[in-house]
Each structure stands twice: as structure tokens, then as C-alpha cells.
Design a protein around this motif. Structure first.
Motif, PDB file in Angstrom:
ATOM      1  N   ASP A 399       1.151  -1.071   0.112  1.00 16.93           N
ATOM      2  CA  ASP A 399       0.174  -0.641   0.203  1.00 16.93           C
ATOM      3  C   ASP A 399       0.455   0.944  -0.334  1.00 16.93           C
ATOM      4  O   ASP A 399       0.698   2.571  -0.568  1.00 16.93           O
ATOM      5  N   VAL A 400       1.803   0.748   0.706  1.00 17.29           N
ATOM      6  CA  VAL A 400       2.670   2.493   0.788  1.00 17.29           C
ATOM      7  C   VAL A 400       3.702   2.908  -0.319  1.00 17.29           C
ATOM      8  O   VAL A 400       3.467   3.945  -0.047  1.00 17.29           O
ATOM      9  N   GLU A 401       3.844   2.093  -0.827  1.00 13.20           N
ATOM     10  CA  GLU A 401       4.832   2.266  -2.410  1.00 13.20           C
ATOM     11  C   GLU A 401       3.578   2.132  -3.519  1.00 13.20           C
ATOM     12  O   GLU A 401       4.147   3.515  -4.243  1.00 13.20           O
ATOM     13  N   ARG A 402       2.591   2.657  -3.136  1.00 15.28           N
ATOM     14  CA  ARG A 402       1.071   2.583  -4.401  1.00 15.28           C
ATOM     15  C   ARG A 402       0.799   4.577  -3.634  1.00 15.28           C
ATOM     16  O   ARG A 402       1.138   4.451  -4.792  1.00 15.28           O
ATOM     17  N   VAL A 403       1.209   4.052  -2.815  1.00 11.98           N
ATOM     18  CA  VAL A 403       1.058   5.714  -2.581  1.00 11.98           C
ATOM     19  C   VAL A 403       2.024   6.642  -2.747  1.00 11.98           C
ATOM     20  O   VAL A 403       1.968   7.811  -3.403  1.00 11.98           O
ATOM     21  N   ILE A 404       3.260   6.200  -2.667  1.00 15.91           N
ATOM     22  CA  ILE A 404       4.784   6.624  -2.747  1.00 15.91           C
ATOM     23  C   ILE A 404       4.941   7.200  -4.242  1.00 15.91           C
ATOM     24  O   ILE A 404       4.838   8.704  -5.181  1.00 15.91           O
ATOM     25  N   GLU A 405       4.354   6.006  -5.514  1.00 19.61           N
ATOM     26  CA  GLU A 405       4.429   5.846  -6.715  1.00 19.61           C
ATOM     27  C   GLU A 405       3.690   6.884  -7.128  1.00 19.61           C
ATOM     28  O   GLU A 405       3.671   7.213  -8.598  1.00 19.61           O
ATOM     29  N   ALA A 406       2.560   7.610  -7.446  1.00 17.48           N
ATOM     30  CA  ALA A 406       1.237   7.945  -6.923  1.00 17.48           C
ATOM     31  C   ALA A 406       1.700   9.610  -6.799  1.00 17.48           C
ATOM     32  O   ALA A 406       0.706  10.360  -7.042  1.00 17.48           O
ATOM     33  N   LYS A 409       1.074  10.719  -0.322  1.00 17.04           N
ATOM     34  CA  LYS A 409       1.199  11.284   1.292  1.00 17.04           C
ATOM     35  C   LYS A 409       0.398  10.544   1.922  1.00 17.04           C
ATOM     36  O   LYS A 409      -0.182  10.365   2.131  1.00 17.04           O
ATOM     37  N   VAL A 410       1.449  10.141   2.850  1.00 19.72           N
ATOM     38  CA  VAL A 410       1.875   9.616   4.375  1.00 19.72           C
ATOM     39  C   VAL A 410       1.672   9.752   5.296  1.00 19.72           C
ATOM     40  O   VAL A 410       2.650  10.586   5.668  1.00 19.72           O
ATOM     41  N   LEU A 411       0.360   9.729   6.418  1.00 21.37           N
ATOM     42  CA  LEU A 411       0.818   9.976   7.447  1.00 21.37           C
ATOM     43  C   LEU A 411       0.479   8.420   8.124  1.00 21.37           C
ATOM     44  O   LEU A 411      -0.036   7.062   8.391  1.00 21.37           O
ATOM     45  N   LEU A 412       1.727   8.688   9.142  1.00 24.93           N
ATOM     46  CA  LEU A 412       2.314   7.149  10.052  1.00 24.93           C
ATOM     47  C   LEU A 412       2.170   6.946  11.100  1.00 24.93           C
ATOM     48  O   LEU A 412       1.524   8.165  12.230  1.00 24.93           O
ATOM     49  N   SER A 413       0.803   5.917  10.563  1.00 26.72           N
ATOM     50  CA  SER A 413       0.517   5.348  12.295  1.00 26.72           C
ATOM     51  C   SER A 413       0.366   3.741  12.522  1.00 26.72           C
ATOM     52  O   SER A 413      -0.533   2.927  12.763  1.00 26.72           O
ATOM     53  N   PRO A 414       2.124   3.170  12.454  1.00 24.61           N
ATOM     54  CA  PRO A 414       1.982   1.753  12.237  1.00 24.61           C
ATOM     55  C   PRO A 414       1.413   0.915  13.144  1.00 24.61           C
ATOM     56  O   PRO A 414       1.721   1.347  14.759  1.00 24.61           O
ATOM     57  N   GLN A 415       0.863  -0.305  13.249  1.00 26.74           N
ATOM     58  CA  GLN A 415       0.061  -0.994  14.966  1.00 26.74           C
ATOM     59  C   GLN A 415       1.514  -1.173  15.457  1.00 26.74           C
ATOM     60  O   GLN A 415       0.825  -1.374  16.883  1.00 26.74           O
ATOM     61  N   SER A 416       2.518  -1.700  15.134  1.00 25.64           N
ATOM     62  CA  SER A 416       3.742  -2.018  15.615  1.00 25.64           C
ATOM     63  C   SER A 416       3.922  -1.063  17.135  1.00 25.64           C
ATOM     64  O   SER A 416       4.059  -1.832  18.049  1.00 25.64           O
ATOM     65  N   HIS A 417       3.511   0.222  17.056  1.00 23.97           N
ATOM     66  CA  HIS A 417       4.636   1.183  18.069  1.00 23.97           C
ATOM     67  C   HIS A 417       3.282   2.396  18.718  1.00 23.97           C
ATOM     68  O   HIS A 417       3.722   2.506  19.529  1.00 23.97           O
ATOM     69  N   GLU A 465      10.880  12.434   2.614  1.00 22.19           N
ATOM     70  CA  GLU A 465      10.210  13.216   3.690  1.00 22.19           C
ATOM     71  C   GLU A 465       9.152  14.063   2.998  1.00 22.19           C
ATOM     72  O   GLU A 465       8.573  14.380   4.073  1.00 22.19           O
ATOM     73  N   THR A 466       8.760  14.857   1.838  1.00 23.10           N
ATOM     74  CA  THR A 466       8.527  14.826   1.208  1.00 23.10           C
ATOM     75  C   THR A 466       6.833  14.893   1.444  1.00 23.10           C
ATOM     76  O   THR A 466       5.618  15.444   1.331  1.00 23.10           O
ATOM     77  N   ARG A 467       6.858  13.363   1.458  1.00 24.38           N
ATOM     78  CA  ARG A 467       5.389  12.271   0.946  1.00 24.38           C
ATOM     79  C   ARG A 467       5.079  11.467   2.691  1.00 24.38           C
ATOM     80  O   ARG A 467       4.017  10.908   2.866  1.00 24.38           O
ATOM     81  N   VAL A 468       5.418  12.553   3.783  1.00 25.79           N
ATOM     82  CA  VAL A 468       5.280  12.682   5.003  1.00 25.79           C
ATOM     83  C   VAL A 468       4.782  13.168   5.234  1.00 25.79           C
ATOM     84  O   VAL A 468       4.599  14.382   5.754  1.00 25.79           O
ATOM     85  N   ALA A 469       3.282  12.512   5.662  1.00 24.69           N
ATOM     86  CA  ALA A 469       2.252  13.723   5.822  1.00 24.69           C
ATOM     87  C   ALA A 469       2.528  14.060   7.605  1.00 24.69           C
ATOM     88  O   ALA A 469       2.520  15.626   7.996  1.00 24.69           O
ATOM     89  N   GLY A 470       2.498  13.335   8.175  1.00 28.08           N
ATOM     90  CA  GLY A 470       2.595  13.215   9.644  1.00 28.08           C
ATOM     91  C   GLY A 470       2.275  12.201  10.361  1.00 28.08           C
ATOM     92  O   GLY A 470       3.099  10.803  10.022  1.00 28.08           O
ATOM     93  N   VAL A 471       2.618  12.335  11.610  1.00 29.41           N
ATOM     94  CA  VAL A 471       2.269  11.025  12.683  1.00 29.41           C
ATOM     95  C   VAL A 471       1.639  11.553  13.766  1.00 29.41           C
ATOM     96  O   VAL A 471       1.043  12.504  14.395  1.00 29.41           O
ATOM     97  N   GLU A 472       0.884   9.981  13.947  1.00 24.75           N
ATOM     98  CA  GLU A 472      -0.949   9.938  14.674  1.00 24.75           C
ATOM     99  C   GLU A 472      -0.931   8.629  15.857  1.00 24.75           C
ATOM    100  O   GLU A 472      -0.567   7.178  15.426  1.00 24.75           O
ATOM    101  N   ALA A 473      -1.294   8.531  16.747  1.00 23.65           N
ATOM    102  CA  ALA A 473      -1.217   7.511  17.897  1.00 23.65           C
ATOM    103  C   ALA A 473      -2.707   7.528  17.264  1.00 23.65           C
ATOM    104  O   ALA A 473      -3.562   8.134  16.897  1.00 23.65           O
ATOM    105  N   THR A 474      -3.020   5.867  17.798  1.00 25.43           N
ATOM    106  CA  THR A 474      -4.547   5.696  18.302  1.00 25.43           C
ATOM    107  C   THR A 474      -4.971   5.008  19.097  1.00 25.43           C
ATOM    108  O   THR A 474      -3.991   4.395  19.272  1.00 25.43           O
ATOM    109  N   LEU A 475      -5.720   5.144  19.506  1.00 25.39           N
ATOM    110  CA  LEU A 475      -6.530   3.775  20.216  1.00 25.39           C
ATOM    111  C   LEU A 475      -7.813   3.585  20.088  1.00 25.39           C
ATOM    112  O   LEU A 475      -9.186   4.169  20.802  1.00 25.39           O
TER     113      LEU A 475
END
Length: 540
Positions: A399-406, A409-417, A465-475
Motif C-alpha cells: 500500500d505504501v509503495e502505491r502511495v509513493i509511486e502515485a 502523502k502518508v500519515l504514519l500510524s504503524p500498528q507496531s508502535h 520526507e516530502t511525502r510524510v504527512a505526519g504522525v498519529e497515535a491511535t487508541l
């Protein structure tokens, strides 16, 4: 000690008039510019829990009190966020100037910036310094200059599954603001509940009966919540989760068309059918619904969900996501969606929230490996179920590859952390919290400690770096019993997410745990329960 989180680079200030600034009161908040009058009231409200009986009311300028002075000036710009998506005070979807300068002198604290928002960020650092020093402590004399790395720094909470009162949401907004987060993402709808009143759809939020409390936000409450958040420079982003996760919508609005399902799926697995937005009547209903949400929302973003549409063919899902984005844009808002939406096609203006891939799910492959994962066994997982789960989530690996290729922008909320519904590791849980911690968190996640959460590096992803929209924690809220459960899962882990989002890197654990140790005071003063992990040398 300077215990500010997110970390701000500071240097000692000249020791003019004393060696340190006593935290003992009284204190007064002063606006040096009329434009900062409302901000002074907001800062005073944030300070109040930390200075009981020691904070002077507005208008009392007793010269004997320590001043916390708010100043607008035309000083040199510090730095701009390195991301291009933000939430500005004028309601635009562009980064604001949040840079600030802070000075702690023997006679008081001065918060300076070129913008009101920047002054507020400085003031939250000042509040932390006062709160973490303790009633009899001292503030080291210092000068700090700071600015954020990422423009979008968010927290998602889930009142759809476990309702949070308006007052509880305000307390979460205050907590987010103190740690310089600037987005509150509300997961308002799911199979379990619909939590926002829409006048055109009264069946979604029926009146409570039998003395039960109301479990949705009225139009007036939603508007007031946004106003409360805006005064703390937090933007509310509502999520209406479609085309899946729509069980409550289906109950309230019968007759919505079902998405065509993959062959044989209905016979093997039960699921709530996702919507088919290629159906004209269904699309018209959803368009009216989202138009009301957009009209009620002050900020520039509306989240359309688009995750886990189990039971829809790939073609049906892509068509529905395309329609959802178009509806929101026609209403003048920018759509945000979970990463699965990348499979519907991406434009450079699209924002996609990355939350999972198969390796991140940390699932075993064999019976032997499964036997060593008691949390999965207790959740009823089998190797056959895990195999099916991996197959369903396999497309997430790209999915992230699809976003970058097109160009999106990616908002980072990885389940891992950043999924803070992860259980705490038992080996770091104090005995008095063992029972509480034992029922918290999503049962399928491997339990982890606070240091693990603090190790997350937002720069560790192969994303320009220019494709990172930001960071968001989830609960997410499947396992909650009340507000105290919310804060125990948030704290202390939310603090490290806030630091990574502001600074662009994980903190160094040895010094971070010393700073974090003093924040138990801050949370206690605000009446917020937290997980007292034995990894941290907490200060009373």
C-alpha cells in the motif's frame, strides 16, 4: 532538571537575580499584547490543576507573583515543519508557524513567537516545567528555541466502540495540547455505534430510554468541542468509517445496497456487508450524510475510513472509495483514509494513513510458534485462521509503495508502535496494577513495555520526507471499561509518540526515562491514571 516533552534544546541562561526560579507561587499569566488575551485565559486554564491556590485570576497583576509572560514579536523565524500537510489556524490544510522561544529567568518565564500558535507551544513547555518541578521545586534558568519536525501530530480515539463524554474528550484535548499534538481524530462510527448527531438522519442517534445516558454528541456539543480544541490549537478530524464497518448505519438506514462479495466468502465467514456506492440510491444517501458531517466540521479534513472492507470485491471497494473521496471534496473538505484506500488509486493531494503490513502483524507460522504466543492462543487463534488473516492482509505490504509511486502523502500510524491499545508487558507492570493491566489492550497484540514504544523512529520508513504527512497515535476501544482505562493505555506511551512527532526521531532512552519519570506528577495533578511501568524511575 528540564523535563520538557517533546524535548527542546535549551542552554543555560545568565544567572541574573538568582540561581533558579522557584516553582512555589503565586503565579500570574500576563499577555504582553491584546491579541493574546484569549490565549492567556487558555494557558491559565491549563495551569490551574498544577497550581491549586497559587494561580492568580485574570486581572490580578500582583508584582510579588512569578509572571508567565506571553509575547508576540517579529523575531527571526526558527524553522518550518519538514512536512507539507498541516492544520493552520485559518482552517487551511497547510503548516502553521509553531516555532517558539522560551526564557526562564530568576524573575519569571517569557514565551515568545511570531504567531499566537507559537506562543502557545512555548506556554505548554512552561506549564510542563512548573508541573514537573513539584510544589517545592525549582526551574533551571534557561533559554530554548524550538520548532516541529512534522506538521501533523495527532491522536485518534474511538468513542464509536466505547463512548467518551464531552468532558472526557476535553481532558484528552488538554493532554494532547500539553504535549504539542495538534490533531484529535475521532473514530465516530463503526459496527458498534454511531456517535454524531445528523439532523437529516435522526434514526442514527435515537433518544436514550429507561434512564440511560445519551451516547452521542449533539450538533451543539460537536461544535463546542471543536471550539474548545481550536483554542488549544488542536483540530478535530471526524471519521465516518465506510464502506465497511457500517453495521450501525445499516441498522438505522435499511435498504442500503450490499457490495458484491468474493465468491464463496459468505458461506465461510460471517461479516457485515460493506456498502456498494455504485448503487445510485446508496450513493445519494451517503452523499447527504457526509455533506452534513462536512457542514458541521470546522477543520479542513474529514476521514472516510476505507479500512478492512471485508466482504467486498476489489473492484467494488475501489469504486466506493473513489465515490467517498469525490463526495467529501465536493463539500469543500480534504479526505483522509486508511491505507487500503491506496488500492482505489491515488492522486498527489490524497492523504493515506499507514497502519499495518503483514510483517508488522507479528504472527506465527507454525503450531510450535503459536504455542509460544499465549495471547494469540487465548484469543482463539489457530494456524488456519492466521493463514487466512495473512492472506487477507497481504495487499497491505504494498500500500505504501502505491502511495509513493502515485505522489500521495502518508500519515504514519504503524500498528507496531503507535497503536496504543497494545497490552503492557507483565514483567514491567507493578503488582498493584496487574489486574487492571491484565484486561487492557487488544488481545492479539504481543504485550510490550514503555521502552519499546519509545524506540519508534519515524524516519525508519522508505518514504521521501516530502511525502510524510505526519504522525498519529491511535487508541481503538474494544477492551475499554471507562475513561481511566483510556488514560492508562495512553500514558506514558503517548509522550514518546509526541516527542517523535515533534523532534522527528526517537528519544535516547537513558535520558528520556529521567524526564518521563517527572511526568507522573503532571498526570496525577490532572487526575489522569497512568501505567506506572517499572522501566521508569517515577518521582513522587
Amino acid at each position: 532538571m528540564n523535563a520538557v516533552i517533546p524535548h527542546a534544546s535549551a542552554e543555560p541562561a545568565p544567572r541574573v537575580g538568582g540561581e533558579a526560579l522557584p516553582a512555589t507561587g503565586p503565579w500570574r499569566v500576563t499577555a504582553a499584547d491584546p491579541a493574546l488575551g484569549q490565549l492567556a485565559d487558555t494557558v491559565r486554564a491549563l495551569l490551574a490543576p498544577h497550581l491549586p491556590g497559587r494561580l492568580l485570576p485574570a486581572g490580578n497583576d500582583d508584582p510579588a507573583a512569578h509572571p508567565l509572560v506571553l509575547v508576540l514579536d517579529d523575531g527571526p523565524p526558527v524553522a518550518a515543519p519538514r512536512t507539507t500537510v498541516g492544520v493552520a489556524p485559518d482552517g487551511g490544510a497547510h503548516p502553521a508557524d509553531e516555532a517558539y522561544r522560551l526564557r526562564v529567568a530568576a524573575d519569571g518565564i517569557e514565551c515568545r513567537a511570531r504567531t499566537v500558535e507559537g506562543v502557545f507551544r512555548a506556554a505548554t513547555s512552561a506549564v510542563q516545567l512548573i508541573a514537573t518541578a513539584g510544589a517545592g521545586g525549582e526551574l533551571p534558568l534557561q533559554k530554548a528555541t524550538d520548532a516541529p519536525r512534522y506538521a501533523w501530530r495527532g491522536l485518534m480515539v474511538d468513542p464509536a466502540r466505547t463512548f467518551l463524554s464531552l468532558d472526557e474528550l476535553r481532558r484528552i484535548i488538554d493532554l494532547a495540547a500539553l504535549y504539542k499534538l495538534n490533531v484529535l481524530h475521532l473514530h465516530l462510527t463503526d459496527n458498534e455505534g454511531w456517535r454524531i448527531e445528523l439532523p437529516g438522519f435522526p434514526g442514527l442517534t435515537p433518544a436514550a430510554s429507561g434512564g440511560q445516558a445519551r451516547t452521542f454528541y449533539t450538533v451543539a456539543e460537536y461544535r463546542s468541542l471543536q471550539e474548545y480544541a481550536a483554542r488549544r490549537f488542536v483540530t478535530v478530524v471526524p471519521e465516518i468509517d465506510l464502506p465497511g464497518h457500517c453495521g450501525k448505519l445499516r441498522e438505522a438506514v435499511p435498504g442500503l445496497a450490499e457490495a458484491p462479495a468474493p465468491a464463496g466468502l459468505k458461506e465461510r465467514f460471517p461479516f457485515v456487508p460493506p456498502l456498494d456506492l455504485t448503487d445510485g440510491a446508496t450513493r445519494a444517501t451517503v452523499a447527504r450524510l457526509l455533506a452534513e458531517v462536512c457542514e458541521l466540521t470546522d477543520g479542513p479534513f474529514v476521514h472516510i475510513g476505507a479500512d478492512e472492507a471485508f466482504g467486498a470485491t476489489a473492484e467494488s471497494f475501489a469504486a466506493s472509495v473513489h465515490e467517498l473521496r469525490a463526495i467529501v471534496r465536493a463539500c469543500g473538505k480534504s479526505p483522509v483514509a486508511w491505507q487500503e484506500s491506496a488500492r482505489a488509486g491515488i492522486e498527489p493531494r490524497d492523504i493515506v494513513q499507514h497502519w499495518v503490513d503483514v510483517p508488522m502483524m507479528d504472527l506465527p507460522d507454525t503450531e510450535e510458534e503459536l504455542a509460544n504466543r499465549p495471547e494469540l492462543v487465548a484469543a482463539g487463534h489457530t494456524t488456519a485462521f492466521i493463514k487466512a488473516l495473512k492472506k487477507f492482509f497481504a495487499p497491505t505490504d504494498h500500500d505504501v509503495e502505491r502511495v509513493i509511486e502515485a505522489g500521495g502523502k502518508v500519515l504514519l500510524s504503524p500498528q507496531s508502535h503507535l497503536y496504543l491499545d497494545r497490552p503492557y508487558a507483565a514483567e514491567f507492570t507493578p503488582p498493584e496494577q496487574a489486574e487492571v493491566a491484565g484486561h487492557l489492550g487488544f488481545g492479539s497484540y504481543r504485550p510490550q513495555g514503555v521502552r519499546y514504544a519509545a524506540s519508534w523512529d519515524p524516519a525508519a520508513y522508505p518514504i521521501p520526507e516530502t511525502r510524510v504527512a505526519g504522525v498519529e497515535a491511535t487508541l481503538f476501544a474494544e477492551q475499554f471499561k471507562g475513561f481511566d482505562d483510556v488514560t492508562v493505555l495512553l500514558l506514558p506511551r503517548l509522550a514518546s509518540v509526541a516527542e517523535a512527532a515533534w523532534c522527528g526521531r526517537p528519544p535516547k532512552w537513558a535520558e528520556y526515562r529521567e524526564r518521563l519519570a517527572r511526568h507522573g506528577r503532571l498526570w496525577n495533578q490532572r487526575g489522569l491514571d497512568h501505567h506506572a511501568s517499572t522501566e521508569v524511575p517515577w518521582v513522587d
